[in-house]
Design a protein around this motif. Structure first.
Motif, PDB file in Angstrom:
ATOM      1  N   ALA A  61       0.837  -1.195   0.000  1.00 24.35           N
ATOM      2  CA  ALA A  61       0.000   0.000   0.000  1.00 24.35           C
ATOM      3  C   ALA A  61       0.875   1.249   0.000  1.00 24.35           C
ATOM      4  N   PRO A  62       0.584   2.207  -0.879  1.00 24.10           N
ATOM      5  CA  PRO A  62       1.448   3.385  -1.012  1.00 24.10           C
ATOM      6  C   PRO A  62       1.387   4.294   0.205  1.00 24.10           C
ATOM      7  N   VAL A  63       2.484   4.977   0.451  1.00 20.71           N
ATOM      8  CA  VAL A  63       2.518   6.005   1.482  1.00 20.71           C
ATOM      9  C   VAL A  63       1.605   7.149   1.063  1.00 20.71           C
ATOM     10  N   SER A  64       0.824   7.664   2.013  1.00 18.51           N
ATOM     11  CA  SER A  64      -0.017   8.829   1.772  1.00 18.51           C
ATOM     12  C   SER A  64       0.117   9.743   2.979  1.00 18.51           C
ATOM     13  N   LEU A  92      -5.837   0.457   0.880  1.00 18.91           N
ATOM     14  CA  LEU A  92      -5.110   1.712   0.978  1.00 18.91           C
ATOM     15  C   LEU A  92      -5.058   2.203   2.417  1.00 18.91           C
ATOM     16  N   SER A  93      -6.139   1.980   3.151  1.00 15.66           N
ATOM     17  CA  SER A  93      -6.215   2.437   4.530  1.00 15.66           C
ATOM     18  C   SER A  93      -5.472   1.513   5.486  1.00 15.66           C
ATOM     19  N   ALA A  94      -5.616   0.203   5.283  1.00 16.31           N
ATOM     20  CA  ALA A  94      -5.060  -0.762   6.247  1.00 16.31           C
ATOM     21  C   ALA A  94      -3.592  -1.080   5.986  1.00 16.31           C
ATOM     22  N   GLY A  95      -3.144  -0.955   4.738  1.00 13.29           N
ATOM     23  CA  GLY A  95      -1.766  -1.299   4.405  1.00 13.29           C
ATOM     24  C   GLY A  95      -1.609  -2.759   4.053  1.00 13.29           C
ATOM     25  N   GLY A  96      -0.360  -3.202   3.885  1.00  7.24           N
ATOM     26  CA  GLY A  96      -0.077  -4.586   3.532  1.00  7.24           C
ATOM     27  C   GLY A  96       0.116  -4.759   2.041  1.00  7.24           C
ATOM     28  N   LEU A  97       0.127  -6.024   1.607  1.00  5.85           N
ATOM     29  CA  LEU A  97       0.358  -6.380   0.211  1.00  5.85           C
ATOM     30  C   LEU A  97      -0.937  -6.809  -0.460  1.00  5.85           C
ATOM     31  N   THR A  98      -1.063  -6.464  -1.740  1.00  2.00           N
ATOM     32  CA  THR A  98      -2.136  -7.007  -2.557  1.00  2.00           C
ATOM     33  C   THR A  98      -1.635  -7.097  -3.988  1.00  2.00           C
ATOM     34  N   ASN A  99      -2.294  -7.892  -4.811  1.00  2.00           N
ATOM     35  CA  ASN A  99      -1.927  -8.021  -6.217  1.00  2.00           C
ATOM     36  C   ASN A  99      -2.677  -6.980  -7.039  1.00  2.00           C
ATOM     37  N   SER A 207       6.766   0.064  -0.526  1.00  2.00           N
ATOM     38  CA  SER A 207       6.239   1.398  -0.276  1.00  2.00           C
ATOM     39  C   SER A 207       7.173   2.090   0.693  1.00  2.00           C
ATOM     40  N   ALA A 208       7.965   3.013   0.211  1.00  2.00           N
ATOM     41  CA  ALA A 208       8.926   3.702   1.074  1.00  2.00           C
ATOM     42  C   ALA A 208       9.287   5.041   0.482  1.00  2.00           C
ATOM     43  N   ARG A 209       9.168   6.078   1.272  1.00  2.00           N
ATOM     44  CA  ARG A 209       9.649   7.397   0.869  1.00  2.00           C
ATOM     45  C   ARG A 209      10.917   7.756   1.622  1.00  2.00           C
ATOM     46  N   GLN A 210      11.121   7.114   2.766  1.00  2.00           N
ATOM     47  CA  GLN A 210      12.331   7.294   3.559  1.00  2.00           C
ATOM     48  C   GLN A 210      12.716   5.960   4.172  1.00  2.00           C
ATOM     49  N   ILE A 211      14.008   5.743   4.354  1.00  2.00           N
ATOM     50  CA  ILE A 211      14.528   4.555   5.024  1.00  2.00           C
ATOM     51  C   ILE A 211      15.371   5.016   6.211  1.00  2.00           C
ATOM     52  N   GLU A 212      15.121   4.407   7.367  1.00  2.00           N
ATOM     53  CA  GLU A 212      15.879   4.745   8.571  1.00  2.00           C
ATOM     54  C   GLU A 212      17.225   4.038   8.526  1.00  2.00           C
ATOM     55  N   LEU A 213      18.288   4.820   8.469  1.00  2.00           N
ATOM     56  CA  LEU A 213      19.659   4.315   8.493  1.00  2.00           C
ATOM     57  C   LEU A 213      20.296   4.684   9.830  1.00  2.00           C
TER      58      LEU A 213
END
Length: 283
Positions: A61-64, A92-99, A207-213
């Protein structure tokens, strides 16, 4: 479903009607049909239509989110389904994976509680570059009408030819600028943040706009990866993505570093390649 896709939508913002705005990335497109602000509740409601443009397969699910003038993120307080696929709106609301395959996902309203927000607001969605919704905002003043919003457009297709040479990808070492010529330093990873992370989901679109390093948060661009499960192949994919989506970072005194296989926040596996500025060697 076709009816709601073709229907004209009234856009409400400060009592005015205007054409819808559109913004797109490589995998997502969002239409902004309306923006409504309730000053008493500090509530902003954004009417949207969402399309998936990417290849068929599993998708996170995309980041919003909205970000304010200080860069603070605000996730939707709620997502209200209007038309289209109700199961996909729930995803979209709950998140996770879908096809998914290339398709119209849903028409939804995103509701944001912005009582703590300050300054102008930008919308971030999926892999679409952040774009402004306000100009000199104060409470409910300063919101743009949809027709005034300038959203980014889908980048050119990624090349399938062999990647251009020149951007070396380092592993367990990184270069630094020294008098005469650069030298390399053995290290688990460079000690400073990359300009950009390219993240590849193994068989899925992350789905990632930032990654914690370890040294902070790095901006991320997501891709599905279905190639060989080996570092050389991932690095070739990163070179192609860099040439297609970040040509400005492919030139100059920069290098790439392979962070290897990691776990995304969702727990799914991904590979990440960082694009770094070349800095002076430590003394």
């Amino acid at each position: 479903m076709r009816a709601w896709l073709l229907a004209a939508v009234t856009a409400a913002c400060a009592g005015g009607a205007d054409a819808a705005a559109v913004a797109s990335g490589r995998n997502w497109r969002i239409w902004i049909d309306s923006i409504e602000c309730e000053a008493a509740a500090s509530l902003v409601t954004i009417g949207t239509r969402i399309d998936y443009l990417g290849p068929k397969g599993p998708v996170e699910a995309p980041v919003s989110q909205l970000t304010d003038g200080k860069g603070r993120p605000y996730l939707p307080r709620s997502l209200v389904w209007k038309r289209g696929s109700k199961p996909l709106a729930e995803w979209l609301s709950a998140g996770g994976l879908t096809n998914l395959q290339s398709e119209s996902v849903a028409e939804v309203q995103l509701k944001f509680d912005l009582r703590e927000a300050s300054g102008d607001l930008k919308l971030e969605f999926g892999d679409i570059g952040a774009f402004a919704l306000t100009r000199k905002r104060s409470a409910c003043e300063g919101f743009l009408k949809p027709g005034q919003i300038q959203g980014p457009r889908r980048p050119r297709p990624a090349g399938v030819e062999s990647p251009k040479p020149g951007m070396r990808v380092y592993r367990h070492t990184y270069p630094c600028a020294a008098p005469g010529s650069p030298r390399t330093i053995e290290a688990q990873y460079p000690p400073y943040l990359p300009r950009q992370l390219l993240v590849f989901g193994r068989g899925y679109l992350p789905s990632a706009r930032q990654i914690e390093l370890p040294m902070g948060r790095a901006p991320a661009q997501s891709y599905r990866y279905s190639g060989l499960d080996e570092l050389n192949a991932v690095e070739d994919a990163a070179r192609r993505a860099l040439d297609a989506d970040f040509p400005g970072l492919a030139a100059g005194k920069r290098f790439a570093f392979n962070w290897g296989s990691q776990k995304a926040r969702s727990g799914n596996e991904l590979y990440s390649i960082g694009i770094y500025d070349l800095r002076s060697c430590p003394k």
